[in-house]
Design an enzyme around this catalytic site. Structure first.
Site, PDB file in Angstrom:
ATOM      1  N   LYS A  35      12.197  48.475  -1.975  1.00  9.47           N
ATOM      2  CA  LYS A  35      12.408  49.207  -0.724  1.00  9.47           C
ATOM      3  C   LYS A  35      11.281  50.206  -0.537  1.00  9.47           C
ATOM      4  O   LYS A  35      10.984  51.003  -1.424  1.00  9.47           O
ATOM      5  CB  LYS A  35      13.762  49.918  -0.729  1.00  9.47           C
ATOM      6  CG  LYS A  35      14.058  50.603   0.602  1.00  9.47           C
ATOM      7  CD  LYS A  35      15.515  50.986   0.713  1.00  9.47           C
ATOM      8  CE  LYS A  35      15.810  51.638   2.065  1.00  9.47           C
ATOM      9  NZ  LYS A  35      15.518  50.732   3.192  1.00  9.47           N
TER      10      LYS A  35
ATOM     11  N   HIS B 159      18.617  52.199  -4.127  1.00  4.00           N
ATOM     12  CA  HIS B 159      18.201  50.881  -3.650  1.00  4.00           C
ATOM     13  C   HIS B 159      17.294  50.201  -4.676  1.00  4.00           C
ATOM     14  O   HIS B 159      16.823  50.833  -5.617  1.00  4.00           O
ATOM     15  CB  HIS B 159      17.453  50.995  -2.314  1.00  4.00           C
ATOM     16  CG  HIS B 159      18.359  51.175  -1.140  1.00  4.00           C
ATOM     17  ND1 HIS B 159      18.801  52.406  -0.733  1.00  4.00           N
ATOM     18  CD2 HIS B 159      18.923  50.274  -0.291  1.00  4.00           C
ATOM     19  CE1 HIS B 159      19.593  52.259   0.324  1.00  4.00           C
ATOM     20  NE2 HIS B 159      19.684  50.978   0.606  1.00  4.00           N
TER      21      HIS B 159
END
Length: 233
Positions: free
Chosen positions: A134, A130
């Site tokens: 995040k 990600h």
């Protein structure tokens, strides 16, 4: 439909675009410490932060405003939210990922786990990638994938980064700028490997799924999942 956006970061802004394009109205855009009147909305969509999610959700439930939550990292209180929703006869959907493609991937993952469960020569591992903003690791999507394998195999748990037990599934979490989300499940043996993978190209799929879920939940009571929204059986 009047929508409250609980969390107005990158996902919130993407949801706003999709909602407006589908003829809806955004009546609330809440940042972390904003004070709002949630009753102005027909439905709320929570993509906030782990420290705010539970309070956002319970505020909606207590005011009988259906709520969709895609925030991860707060699930130690999930059962409390479910109990409150049932007590108040409200409506609530939590999903670790609202993408249609990912929810199909969840079902493929479960089916593959069932098929591989008796083949002891294969080692299971997972990776999720990600963007660097995040906050939680592993991702909620990765945890959902791991739970799908655990339900359909002899594995007992998952663990982050390093495998310490044959009964556990190791998950490697990587953070790379501008990666919306990539999840891979591997089955490796001495003779071959099997891999299933989902790659998100943008946040649009997540946002569309959240808006579709918000449209679906209007007028309903209960605790639901994306399987209900998408009629996946």
């Amino acid at each position: 439909m009047k929508i409250a956006l609980l969390g107005y970061g990158r996902m919130g802004k993407e949801i706003e675009k999709i909602a407006l394009s589908r003829g809806h109205e955004i009546v609330i855009k809440k940042d972390v410490n904003d004070v709002i009147d949630i009753t102005l909305a027909d439905v709320a969509i929570d993509f906030s932060v782990p420290s705010s999610a539970y309070n956002n959700i319970t505020d909606c439930i207590n005011n009988n405003v259906p709520v969709i939550s895609g925030t991860t990292g707060w699930l130690d209180k999930y059962n409390d939210a479910v109990a409150l929703c049932k007590e108040k006869n409200s409506a609530f959907i939590y999903a670790s990922n609202f993408s249609l493609g990912v929810n199909i991937f969840f079902e493929l993952n479960k089916q593959l786990a069932k098929m591989m469960s008796s083949l002891e020569d294969y080692n299971i591992s997972m990776e999720e990638i990600h963007h660097t903003k995040k906050l939680d690791a592993p991702s909620g999507t990765a945890i959902t994938l791991a739970e799908g394998i655990i339900e359909n195999s002899s594995k007992n748990n998952w663990e982050l980064d390093e495998k310490t037990s044959e009964e556990n599934i190791p998950i490697v979490a990587k953070r790379i700028p501008e990666i919306p989300g990539t999840h891979t499940v591997w089955y490796d043996s001495e003779v071959d490997s099997i891999e299933i993978k989902h790659t998100a190209h943008s946040r649009k799929g997540f946002a569309l799924g959240a808006v579709v879920a918000a449209e679906w939940i209007i007028g309903k009571q209960g605790v639901f999942s994306m399987k209900d929204v998408l009629n996946i059986r």
